[in-house]
Scaffold this motif. Structure first.
Motif, PDB file in Angstrom:
ATOM      1  N   LEU A 154     -27.366   5.329  69.957  1.00 35.40           N
ATOM      2  CA  LEU A 154     -26.531   5.348  71.156  1.00 35.40           C
ATOM      3  C   LEU A 154     -25.332   6.268  70.958  1.00 35.40           C
ATOM      4  CD1 LEU A 154     -26.626   1.543  72.094  1.00 35.40           C
ATOM      5  CD2 LEU A 154     -28.057   3.417  72.984  1.00 35.40           C
ATOM      6  N   VAL A 155     -25.673   7.549  70.741  1.00 38.93           N
ATOM      7  CA  VAL A 155     -24.679   8.603  70.532  1.00 38.93           C
ATOM      8  C   VAL A 155     -24.924   9.666  71.603  1.00 38.93           C
ATOM      9  CG1 VAL A 155     -23.801  10.323  68.902  1.00 38.93           C
ATOM     10  CG2 VAL A 155     -24.660   8.147  68.055  1.00 38.93           C
ATOM     11  N   ASN A 156     -23.866  10.177  72.165  1.00 43.58           N
ATOM     12  CA  ASN A 156     -24.020  11.123  73.276  1.00 43.58           C
ATOM     13  C   ASN A 156     -24.706  12.418  72.855  1.00 43.58           C
ATOM     14  OD1 ASN A 156     -22.921   9.685  75.533  1.00 43.58           O
ATOM     15  ND2 ASN A 156     -20.918   9.858  74.573  1.00 43.58           N
ATOM     16  N   ASN A 157     -24.374  12.945  71.687  1.00 39.42           N
ATOM     17  CA  ASN A 157     -24.983  14.190  71.208  1.00 39.42           C
ATOM     18  C   ASN A 157     -25.455  14.011  69.766  1.00 39.42           C
ATOM     19  OD1 ASN A 157     -24.342  15.811  73.598  1.00 39.42           O
ATOM     20  ND2 ASN A 157     -22.220  15.639  72.916  1.00 39.42           N
ATOM     21  N   PRO A 158     -26.636  13.464  69.560  1.00 42.32           N
ATOM     22  CA  PRO A 158     -27.134  13.265  68.188  1.00 42.32           C
ATOM     23  C   PRO A 158     -27.141  14.583  67.416  1.00 42.32           C
ATOM     24  CG  PRO A 158     -28.532  12.134  69.771  1.00 42.32           C
ATOM     25  CD  PRO A 158     -27.600  12.983  70.577  1.00 42.32           C
ATOM     26  N   LYS A 159     -26.797  14.495  66.138  1.00 40.60           N
ATOM     27  CA  LYS A 159     -26.724  15.699  65.316  1.00 40.60           C
ATOM     28  C   LYS A 159     -27.259  15.430  63.920  1.00 40.60           C
ATOM     29  CE  LYS A 159     -22.695  17.810  67.590  1.00 40.60           C
ATOM     30  NZ  LYS A 159     -23.455  18.926  68.180  1.00 40.60           N
ATOM     31  N   ARG A 160     -27.606  16.515  63.254  1.00 40.96           N
ATOM     32  CA  ARG A 160     -27.941  16.496  61.835  1.00 40.96           C
ATOM     33  C   ARG A 160     -26.893  17.351  61.122  1.00 40.96           C
ATOM     34  NH1 ARG A 160     -33.858  18.000  59.479  1.00 40.96           N
ATOM     35  NH2 ARG A 160     -34.280  15.912  60.347  1.00 40.96           N
ATOM     36  N   LEU A 161     -26.166  16.750  60.199  1.00 40.20           N
ATOM     37  CA  LEU A 161     -25.054  17.427  59.524  1.00 40.20           C
ATOM     38  C   LEU A 161     -25.347  17.560  58.037  1.00 40.20           C
ATOM     39  CD1 LEU A 161     -22.121  15.485  61.243  1.00 40.20           C
ATOM     40  CD2 LEU A 161     -22.843  17.826  61.731  1.00 40.20           C
ATOM     41  N   THR A 162     -25.158  18.757  57.509  1.00 41.05           N
ATOM     42  CA  THR A 162     -25.309  18.969  56.069  1.00 41.05           C
ATOM     43  C   THR A 162     -24.050  18.504  55.357  1.00 41.05           C
ATOM     44  OG1 THR A 162     -24.363  21.187  56.100  1.00 41.05           O
ATOM     45  CG2 THR A 162     -26.750  20.986  56.531  1.00 41.05           C
ATOM     46  N   LEU A 163     -24.139  18.386  54.037  1.00 45.08           N
ATOM     47  CA  LEU A 163     -22.967  18.016  53.253  1.00 45.08           C
ATOM     48  C   LEU A 163     -21.889  19.089  53.383  1.00 45.08           C
ATOM     49  CD1 LEU A 163     -21.799  15.886  51.317  1.00 45.08           C
ATOM     50  CD2 LEU A 163     -22.748  17.227  49.421  1.00 45.08           C
ATOM     51  N   GLN A 167     -18.029  18.635  54.742  1.00 42.06           N
ATOM     52  CA  GLN A 167     -16.902  19.022  53.888  1.00 42.06           C
ATOM     53  C   GLN A 167     -16.114  20.202  54.456  1.00 42.06           C
ATOM     54  OE1 GLN A 167     -18.958  19.664  50.166  1.00 42.06           O
ATOM     55  NE2 GLN A 167     -18.782  17.504  49.557  1.00 42.06           N
ATOM     56  N   ASN A 168     -16.532  20.723  55.588  1.00 41.52           N
ATOM     57  CA  ASN A 168     -15.848  21.848  56.222  1.00 41.52           C
ATOM     58  C   ASN A 168     -14.607  21.336  56.951  1.00 41.52           C
ATOM     59  OD1 ASN A 168     -14.966  24.026  57.727  1.00 41.52           O
ATOM     60  ND2 ASN A 168     -16.982  24.532  58.567  1.00 41.52           N
ATOM     61  N   GLU A 169     -13.430  21.661  56.424  1.00 40.44           N
ATOM     62  CA  GLU A 169     -12.191  21.129  56.994  1.00 40.44           C
ATOM     63  C   GLU A 169     -11.847  21.750  58.339  1.00 40.44           C
ATOM     64  OE1 GLU A 169      -9.014  19.815  54.194  1.00 40.44           O
ATOM     65  OE2 GLU A 169     -10.083  21.104  52.774  1.00 40.44           O
ATOM     66  N   GLU A 170     -12.529  22.795  58.724  1.00 40.05           N
ATOM     67  CA  GLU A 170     -12.354  23.326  60.074  1.00 40.05           C
ATOM     68  C   GLU A 170     -13.031  22.421  61.104  1.00 40.05           C
ATOM     69  OE1 GLU A 170     -13.607  27.349  60.314  1.00 40.05           O
ATOM     70  OE2 GLU A 170     -12.138  28.070  58.844  1.00 40.05           O
ATOM     71  N   LEU A 171     -14.026  21.667  60.651  1.00 36.75           N
ATOM     72  CA  LEU A 171     -14.703  20.720  61.530  1.00 36.75           C
ATOM     73  C   LEU A 171     -14.124  19.318  61.415  1.00 36.75           C
ATOM     74  CD1 LEU A 171     -18.471  21.702  61.006  1.00 36.75           C
ATOM     75  CD2 LEU A 171     -17.000  22.285  62.940  1.00 36.75           C
ATOM     76  N   PHE A 172     -13.856  18.895  60.173  1.00 37.49           N
ATOM     77  CA  PHE A 172     -13.429  17.521  59.926  1.00 37.49           C
ATOM     78  C   PHE A 172     -12.250  17.500  58.963  1.00 37.49           C
ATOM     79  CE2 PHE A 172     -18.139  17.367  60.418  1.00 37.49           C
ATOM     80  CZ  PHE A 172     -18.180  16.703  61.643  1.00 37.49           C
ATOM     81  N   PRO A 173     -11.127  16.916  59.369  1.00 36.97           N
ATOM     82  CA  PRO A 173     -10.007  16.788  58.428  1.00 36.97           C
ATOM     83  C   PRO A 173     -10.384  15.858  57.275  1.00 36.97           C
ATOM     84  CG  PRO A 173      -9.569  15.562  60.448  1.00 36.97           C
ATOM     85  CD  PRO A 173     -10.808  16.356  60.692  1.00 36.97           C
ATOM     86  N   LYS A 227     -16.940  11.309  66.975  1.00 34.41           N
ATOM     87  CA  LYS A 227     -16.297  12.102  68.029  1.00 34.41           C
ATOM     88  C   LYS A 227     -16.936  13.482  68.130  1.00 34.41           C
ATOM     89  CE  LYS A 227     -11.776  13.844  69.544  1.00 34.41           C
ATOM     90  NZ  LYS A 227     -10.323  13.930  69.220  1.00 34.41           N
ATOM     91  N   TYR A 228     -17.241  14.089  66.986  1.00 35.06           N
ATOM     92  CA  TYR A 228     -17.895  15.404  66.942  1.00 35.06           C
ATOM     93  C   TYR A 228     -19.266  15.338  67.613  1.00 35.06           C
ATOM     94  CZ  TYR A 228     -19.750  19.720  64.825  1.00 35.06           C
ATOM     95  OH  TYR A 228     -20.309  20.965  64.616  1.00 35.06           O
ATOM     96  N   CYS A 229     -19.862  14.153  67.578  1.00 40.52           N
ATOM     97  CA  CYS A 229     -21.172  13.963  68.215  1.00 40.52           C
ATOM     98  C   CYS A 229     -21.034  13.474  69.662  1.00 40.52           C
ATOM     99  CB  CYS A 229     -22.005  12.965  67.413  1.00 40.52           C
ATOM    100  SG  CYS A 229     -22.410  13.532  65.749  1.00 40.52           S
ATOM    101  N   GLY A 230     -19.864  13.653  70.246  1.00 39.55           N
ATOM    102  CA  GLY A 230     -19.664  13.291  71.651  1.00 39.55           C
ATOM    103  C   GLY A 230     -19.340  11.843  71.901  1.00 39.55           C
ATOM    104  N   GLY A 231     -19.125  11.071  70.830  1.00 33.93           N
ATOM    105  CA  GLY A 231     -18.801   9.651  70.988  1.00 33.93           C
ATOM    106  C   GLY A 231     -20.032   8.791  71.205  1.00 33.93           C
ATOM    107  N   LEU A 232     -19.813   7.496  71.246  1.00 35.19           N
ATOM    108  CA  LEU A 232     -20.905   6.549  71.472  1.00 35.19           C
ATOM    109  C   LEU A 232     -21.146   6.362  72.962  1.00 35.19           C
ATOM    110  CD1 LEU A 232     -20.186   3.709  68.864  1.00 35.19           C
ATOM    111  CD2 LEU A 232     -21.676   5.688  68.614  1.00 35.19           C
ATOM    112  N   LYS A 233     -22.359   6.031  73.301  1.00 37.89           N
ATOM    113  CA  LYS A 233     -22.700   5.717  74.683  1.00 37.89           C
ATOM    114  C   LYS A 233     -22.171   4.342  75.064  1.00 37.89           C
ATOM    115  CE  LYS A 233     -26.889   8.548  74.872  1.00 37.89           C
ATOM    116  NZ  LYS A 233     -28.364   8.563  75.098  1.00 37.89           N
TER     117      LYS A 233
END
Length: 518
Positions: A154-163, A167-173, A227-233
């Motif tokens: 129940l995620v608005n934009n399901p994603k597959r994220l690599t390690l 670890q990319n601080e431009e995407l995630f603090p 949040k990066y995945c659009g939040g939960l439904k």
């Protein structure tokens, strides 16, 4: 079932062993079960063919004086029968490689181990080598370059994220937090010794006081990832974690799956961690990525995390729905249900005396140093630690300057020089108060529950006091030293006379003899 360990019959295959392939390249030891009901059914049929060892009796009989204490023979044989012997062997190699040599191996497989107490409380941040391990399955070997995390359900934009993306601080603090993890079985031995309960050696392993540790964990808040995945439904109230380890329960096979409420994630109290004390996660602690859930029982901090799923209700997986339940004292083997115990989440206030140890003989000069830990989960923290030399009649507060740093989600170590006049057998105990005025139940009986979880009662130890500041005791110790003898063990009879004839008669004269005058 067959005879239990240590008399278990060695495993003998019935025909050709099955081969269950790794799910992904570079993910050695990760067998996906949850996607393939037909594969799970195949394992169920295989397990029915065998007479596996009975669970060992470790409550009504003394614990083995071995290390490992328990070997987990039946869990090993579940793996052997399903062609997964390599997972058992690999997991033990990581114990030898990544953990301190003097760990107490509570259960060899799946590995459960705790460090020596004195070293546990010698430093506020627990060394990786000394951090307790409570695993439910074997250790997968995952190539970080091949690793990815799936966010689905129940995620608005399901994603597959690599390690690398995580670890990319431009995407995630990036976030670093000091957090204690504690197994709900910590101090279980106290319940076992007084009031035995459910005898599953994996779920209810005989833990001492060392199933707790504190580390600086580095990673990203799960809230940021969602949040990066659009939040939960709408309607999603929980998030479910999937671990790559294989887990057996009542003749069935699973991946390790648990869940936590979304409200926990919303306040940034769930970290997806890849570092432990400034180093990559050890393999045995969940490399390359694990969840760290602040203030909850350690079972929710899923290791070898490969999938997170938004869901409406708590997970239906067995570890969430059928285990880590807290029952009332009148619930037991005769009437326990999955539905009549509540699910353990926040850890209650608790503490332990680490030094001295239970049944120690203490020779002192009227003051004894005590050391230990104190912890409270759910965002609470210890504000006061008190110790008693007489089982709880008189309490001495540990001085504030003798308690370690205050954190929202971590333990505090403490020590006190306790005034002590009496000799002989005494009962020391400790209790902690947290910032919400919660404290500990007085006795083990008050906190007993069928599954033997959360031994949160005042920790009690019995010690034998030898007070050197008393003249008679000082004289006895001197006499023993002159003869090359020791006061310990106290059960060993003295080979020297207790007093000379002259001393005896002089004492009788002072007492006016043994009999009354008239």
């Amino acid at each position: 079932m067959g005879p239990p360990e240590p008399n278990a019959i060695p495993f003998r295959p019935k025909g050709k062993l099955p081969v269950f392939e790794d799910e992904l390249e570079g993910w050695k030891g990760y067998i996906e079960w949850e996607k393939y009901p037909e594969k799970k059914k195949q394992v169920e049929e295989i397990l029915k063919q065998y007479d596996f060892p009975d669970p060992p009796e470790f409550q009504l009989e003394p614990l083995p004086k071995t290390n490992p204490i328990l070997t987990g023979e039946r869990f090993k044989q579940y793996h052997y029968a399903t062609g997964l012997r390599h997972i058992v062997d690999t997991s033990w190699q990581y114990v030898l490689k990544e953990k301190a040599e003097d760990m107490t191996h509570v259960l060899q497989f799946p590995y459960n181990g705790e460090p020596p107490g004195e070293r546990l409380v010698s430093t506020e941040i627990t060394r990786n080598e000394d951090f307790f391990v409570r695993n439910h399955g074997g250790v997968p070997e995952i190539d970080p370059d091949k690793y990815f995390l799936e966010i689905e359900g129940l995620v608005n934009n399901p994603k597959r994220l690599t390690l690398a993306e995580l670890q990319n601080e431009e995407l995630f603090p990036r976030q670093t937090k000091v957090v204690s993890l504690q197994c709900s079985g910590t101090r279980r031995l106290e319940q076992i010794r007084q009031y035995p309960g459910d005898g599953d050696e994996l779920i209810n392993a005989p833990w001492g006081e060392g199933a707790i540790g504190t580390a600086r964990w580095t990673g990203v808040s799960l809230k940021k990832v969602i949040k990066y995945c659009g939040g939960l439904k709408d309607g999603a109230m929980h998030v479910e974690f999937f671990g790559a380890d294989t887990y057996f329960k009542k003749g069935k096979v699973y991946n390790y799956v648990v869940s936590v409420p979304w409200r926990k994630v919303k306040v940034h109290e769930v970290l997806l961690a890849w570092e432990m004390n400034g180093k990559p996660l050890p393999k045995i602690h969940g490399f390359p990525l694990r969840a760290v859930v602040f203030g909850y029982i350690g079972a929710r901090s899923c290791k070898w995390l490969y999938k997170i799923r938004g869901i409406k209700d708590p997970s239906e997986a067995p570890v969430q729905r059928k285990e880590y339940l807290y029952y009332t004292p009148q619930i037991g083997k005769q009437n326990a249900l999955y539905s009549n115990g509540f699910s353990i989440q926040d850890m209650p206030v608790s503490s332990a005396i680490i030094s001295p140890k239970d049944m120690d003989v203490i020779t002192h000069d009227g003051v004894v140093k005590l050391k230990g830990w104190a912890f409270s989960g759910g965002g609470h923290w210890p504000v006061r630690v008190e110790v008693s030399p007489d089982g709880g009649g008189i309490w001495y507060e540990v001085p504030t300057e003798n308690i370690s740093t205050k954190y929202f989600h971590a333990w505090r170590l403490w020590e006190i020089d306790l005034p002590l006049d009496p000799e002989g057998w005494l009962e020391f105990c400790v209790r902690t108060w947290d910032n919400a005025m919660n404290t500990q139940p007085t006795f083990v009986r008050s906190a007993w529950n069928w599954d033997l979880h959360v031994t949160s009662s005042c920790h009690r130890i019995k010690v034998y006091s030898v007070n050197r500041s008393k003249p008679a005791t000082a004289a006895r110790l001197k006499a023993l030293e002159e003869h090359g003898l020791s006061i310990t063990p106290i059960t060993k009879p003295l080979v020297i006379e207790l007093e000379t004839d002259e001393q005896y008669h002089a004492s009788m004269k002072e007492q006016h003899g043994r009999d009354p005058l008239e």
